[in-house]
Design an enzyme around this catalytic site. Structure first.
Site, PDB file in Angstrom:
ATOM      1  N   HIS A  38      23.580  -1.234  58.339  1.00 39.67           N
ATOM      2  CA  HIS A  38      23.937  -2.652  58.495  1.00 39.67           C
ATOM      3  C   HIS A  38      22.849  -3.489  57.830  1.00 39.67           C
ATOM      4  O   HIS A  38      21.671  -3.350  58.144  1.00 39.67           O
ATOM      5  CB  HIS A  38      24.044  -3.007  59.976  1.00 39.67           C
ATOM      6  CG  HIS A  38      25.246  -2.424  60.619  1.00 39.67           C
ATOM      7  ND1 HIS A  38      26.520  -2.910  60.398  1.00 39.67           N
ATOM      8  CD2 HIS A  38      25.387  -1.360  61.425  1.00 39.67           C
ATOM      9  CE1 HIS A  38      27.382  -2.177  61.081  1.00 39.67           C
ATOM     10  NE2 HIS A  38      26.728  -1.230  61.702  1.00 39.67           N
ATOM     11  N   PHE A  46      28.263   0.717  75.951  1.00 36.53           N
ATOM     12  CA  PHE A  46      27.712  -0.561  76.382  1.00 36.53           C
ATOM     13  C   PHE A  46      28.863  -1.503  76.714  1.00 36.53           C
ATOM     14  O   PHE A  46      29.587  -1.939  75.819  1.00 36.53           O
ATOM     15  CB  PHE A  46      26.825  -1.137  75.269  1.00 36.53           C
ATOM     16  CG  PHE A  46      26.039  -0.053  74.599  1.00 36.53           C
ATOM     17  CD1 PHE A  46      26.272   0.275  73.272  1.00 36.53           C
ATOM     18  CD2 PHE A  46      25.139   0.718  75.311  1.00 36.53           C
ATOM     19  CE1 PHE A  46      25.595   1.319  72.657  1.00 36.53           C
ATOM     20  CE2 PHE A  46      24.455   1.768  74.718  1.00 36.53           C
ATOM     21  CZ  PHE A  46      24.686   2.076  73.391  1.00 36.53           C
ATOM     22  N   ASP A  52      30.667  -4.240  76.902  1.00 38.32           N
ATOM     23  CA  ASP A  52      30.707  -5.635  76.418  1.00 38.32           C
ATOM     24  C   ASP A  52      32.146  -6.120  76.524  1.00 38.32           C
ATOM     25  O   ASP A  52      32.918  -5.624  77.352  1.00 38.32           O
ATOM     26  CB  ASP A  52      30.213  -5.679  74.963  1.00 38.32           C
ATOM     27  CG  ASP A  52      31.200  -4.977  74.032  1.00 38.32           C
ATOM     28  OD1 ASP A  52      31.277  -5.333  72.854  1.00 38.32           O
ATOM     29  OD2 ASP A  52      31.923  -4.093  74.522  1.00 38.32           O
ATOM     30  N   ASP A  81      30.470   4.640  70.815  1.00 37.20           N
ATOM     31  CA  ASP A  81      30.453   3.187  71.026  1.00 37.20           C
ATOM     32  C   ASP A  81      30.192   2.450  69.717  1.00 37.20           C
ATOM     33  O   ASP A  81      30.923   1.527  69.336  1.00 37.20           O
ATOM     34  CB  ASP A  81      29.374   2.835  72.058  1.00 37.20           C
ATOM     35  CG  ASP A  81      29.241   1.344  72.242  1.00 37.20           C
ATOM     36  OD1 ASP A  81      28.752   0.659  71.320  1.00 37.20           O
ATOM     37  OD2 ASP A  81      29.670   0.837  73.280  1.00 37.20           O
ATOM     38  N   ASP A 133      31.918  -1.049  65.459  1.00 37.12           N
ATOM     39  CA  ASP A 133      31.989  -1.380  64.020  1.00 37.12           C
ATOM     40  C   ASP A 133      33.439  -1.402  63.566  1.00 37.12           C
ATOM     41  O   ASP A 133      33.853  -2.273  62.795  1.00 37.12           O
ATOM     42  CB  ASP A 133      31.187  -0.353  63.204  1.00 37.12           C
ATOM     43  CG  ASP A 133      29.685  -0.541  63.398  1.00 37.12           C
ATOM     44  OD1 ASP A 133      28.933   0.402  63.112  1.00 37.12           O
ATOM     45  OD2 ASP A 133      29.270  -1.625  63.852  1.00 37.12           O
TER      46      ASP A 133
HETATM   47  N1  LIG Z   1      29.451  -1.994  72.999  1.00 41.68           N
HETATM   48  C1  LIG Z   1      28.765  -2.594  72.020  1.00 41.68           C
HETATM   49  N2  LIG Z   1      28.574  -3.928  72.093  1.00 41.68           N
HETATM   50  C2  LIG Z   1      27.875  -4.500  71.076  1.00 41.68           C
HETATM   51  C3  LIG Z   1      27.336  -3.801  70.008  1.00 41.68           C
HETATM   52  C4  LIG Z   1      26.673  -4.759  69.202  1.00 41.68           C
HETATM   53  C5  LIG Z   1      25.919  -4.578  67.956  1.00 41.68           C
HETATM   54  N3  LIG Z   1      25.516  -3.235  67.666  1.00 41.68           N
HETATM   55  C6  LIG Z   1      25.678  -2.913  66.300  1.00 41.68           C
HETATM   56  C7  LIG Z   1      24.423  -2.897  65.574  1.00 41.68           C
HETATM   57  C8  LIG Z   1      24.225  -1.677  65.070  1.00 41.68           C
HETATM   58  C9  LIG Z   1      25.211  -0.730  65.545  1.00 41.68           C
HETATM   59  O1  LIG Z   1      25.729   0.061  64.515  1.00 41.68           O
HETATM   60  C10 LIG Z   1      26.292  -1.564  66.131  1.00 41.68           C
HETATM   61  O2  LIG Z   1      27.341  -1.678  65.249  1.00 41.68           O
HETATM   62  C11 LIG Z   1      26.846  -5.993  69.805  1.00 41.68           C
HETATM   63  N4  LIG Z   1      27.570  -5.798  70.905  1.00 41.68           N
HETATM   64  C12 LIG Z   1      28.144  -6.785  71.826  1.00 41.68           C
HETATM   65  O3  LIG Z   1      29.396  -7.194  71.243  1.00 41.68           O
HETATM   66  C13 LIG Z   1      29.628  -8.574  71.544  1.00 41.68           C
HETATM   67  C14 LIG Z   1      29.593  -9.331  70.220  1.00 41.68           C
HETATM   68  O4  LIG Z   1      30.796  -8.996  69.522  1.00 41.68           O
HETATM   69  P1  LIG Z   1      31.316 -10.044  68.405  1.00 41.68           P
HETATM   70  O5  LIG Z   1      31.568 -11.364  69.172  1.00 41.68           O
HETATM   71  O6  LIG Z   1      32.570  -9.390  67.846  1.00 41.68           O
HETATM   72  O7  LIG Z   1      30.169 -10.154  67.411  1.00 41.68           O
HETATM   73  C15 LIG Z   1      28.489  -9.000  72.451  1.00 41.68           C
HETATM   74  O8  LIG Z   1      28.826  -8.727  73.794  1.00 41.68           O
HETATM   75  C16 LIG Z   1      27.370  -8.062  72.005  1.00 41.68           C
HETATM   76  O9  LIG Z   1      26.404  -7.902  73.032  1.00 41.68           O
HETATM   77  C17 LIG Z   1      27.537  -2.392  69.957  1.00 41.68           C
HETATM   78  O10 LIG Z   1      27.121  -1.660  69.052  1.00 41.68           O
HETATM   79  N5  LIG Z   1      28.261  -1.848  70.995  1.00 41.68           N
END
Ligand SMILES: Nc1nc2c(c(CN[C@H]3C=C[C@H](O)[C@@H]3O)cn2[C@@H]2O[C@H](COP(=O)(O)O)[C@@H](O)[C@H]2O)c(=O)[nH]1
Length: 340
Positions: free
Chosen positions: A52, A236, A238, A313, A318
């Site tokens: 990323h 996680f 979310d 996750d 992603d």
């Molecule tokens: N379960 C889970 N929740 C995650 C992430 C991430 C970022 N991780 C990335 C970074 C490197 C890794 O490769 C991941 O791709 C953010 N969030 C949550 O999402 C929400 C934001 O969403 P949107 O409004 O669409 O941007 C918010 O609650 C945020 O806390 C994850 O990975 N898993």
């Protein structure tokens, strides 16, 4: 503190007592086969984290400080109006959602603001934080005052208890992810993501667990990212992964819950539906992770490939970002809180 269930046990307990959310075993099996394939062909692994553009590329203290600040602020990016989002322009691109936070952090560092240094953010003023998180659209970042409070608190704790660096928290966890999660929730109150459900205290710990997972992925399981029990970290919980699990038919919502979500309500921390959605998503992802492991272990080329709930996750998250349009009509639960 009374012994509180781990997020895994909390997820199982919630799933066993859930009324509005069901886990579909056929969906679990299908997504596990899909994930095993992705992992076998090498198109998704822990190195994907560094691909990323906004994530740190180094494996050093600066990256660790960056991850701690980003995960302390890693919550509530959804916007009331899909056409009026908080946006941060960086690297010639418009970033929204979680990536807007990362863009704002990198923009500040480029401007010479030491935003990842606890000596700076422990006493950061509201004006200064507002400047760092300023928007390139009409929409400002949600929960600015809460972000100010959790950031100052995290900085003060790091300075008072850990000599000003998260490195010193890791040094005390003896390479145990579970110990590190416990240290995070005990020392940093804003990470205490737990609630009551059916008479028990359930721990979801979304930001504490993603903090450990981001460190593990950034350092590729080595150095500061080496944990002997990393596979005990759950998904996680979310507001995005439940959307992806619903889309893939891994979980199903009752007619009442779907009806409730169609009214686009603002939920509150601890609402029964909120806990069921988050808890069942945790348990569903644990089942997917176990099934993916079984499939990989049955394959001579698969048994030494890394696979756990973190990888599942990250992939689903992603995937959801990349297919946001296709998932546009899949409801997600809306809440304003500092936990996710
Ligand atoms: N379960 C889970 N929740 C995650 C992430 C991430 C970022 N991780 C990335 C970074 C490197 C890794 O490769 C991941 O791709 C953010 N969030 C949550 O999402 C929400 C934001 O969403 P949107 O409004 O669409 O941007 C918010 O609650 C945020 O806390 C994850 O990975 N898993």
């Amino acid at each position: 503190m009374a012994t509180i269930m781990t997020p895994r046990d909390s997820g199982r307990f919630i799933a066993e007592n859930s009324k509005g959310v069901k886990i579909i075993s056929d969906g679990v099996r299908k997504i596990a086969e899909f994930m095993a394939q992705k992992i076998k062909e090498g198109s998704y692994n822990m190195q994907s984290w560094k691909e990323h553009e906004l994530n740190p590329k180094t494996m050093d203290k600066a990256a660790l400080d960056w991850i701690f600040v980003s995960d302390t602020l890693n919550f509530s990016f959804w916007s009331e109006d899909e056409n009026d989002k908080y946006v941060v322009n960086y690297g010639g691109k418009k970033h929204t959602g979680y990536w807007s936070l990362c863009a704002a952090i990198n923009r500040a560092l480029d401007e010479g603001i030491p935003f990842t240094d606890p000596h700076f953010y422990a006493t950061i003023t509201r004006d200064k934080l507002e400047h760092v998180l300023r928007s390139d659209s009409k929409q400002t970042i949600p929960l600015l005052d809460e972000r100010l409070q959790v950031l100052q608190e995290a900085g003060k704790v790091l300075l008072q208890k850990f000599d000003g660096s998260f490195v010193n928290v890791i040094r005390l966890c003896e390479k145990s992810a579970q110990t590190l999660v416990q240290m995070i929730v005990e020392n940093f109150p804003s990470y205490r993501d737990m609630t009551e459900f059916c008479g028990k205290t359930v721990a979801i710990y979304k930001r504490a667990q993603i903090l450990v997972a981001d460190i593990w992925a950034c350092f590729e399981g080595k150095g500061y990212g080496e944990f002997t029990d990393i596979d005990t970290i759950t998904m996680f919980a979310d507001y995005r992964i439940p959307q992806a699990l619903l889309y893939f038919g891994v979980i199903e919502y009752s007619d009442e819950l779907m009806e409730f979500l169609r009214k686009d309500p603002m939920m509150k921390t601890g609402d029964r539906y909120e806990v069921e959605i988050r808890g069942c998503s945790i348990w569903a992802t644990e089942l997917v992770s176990e099934e993916t492991r079984r499939i990989l272990d049955a394959d001579v080329d698969g048994r030494n490939l890394i696979s756990n709930s973190i990888i599942i996750d990250f992939y689903l998250w992603d995937y959801r970002r990349a297919h946001a349009d296709e998932m546009g009509n899949i409801p997600f639960h809306k809440i304003r809180c500092i936990y996710y």
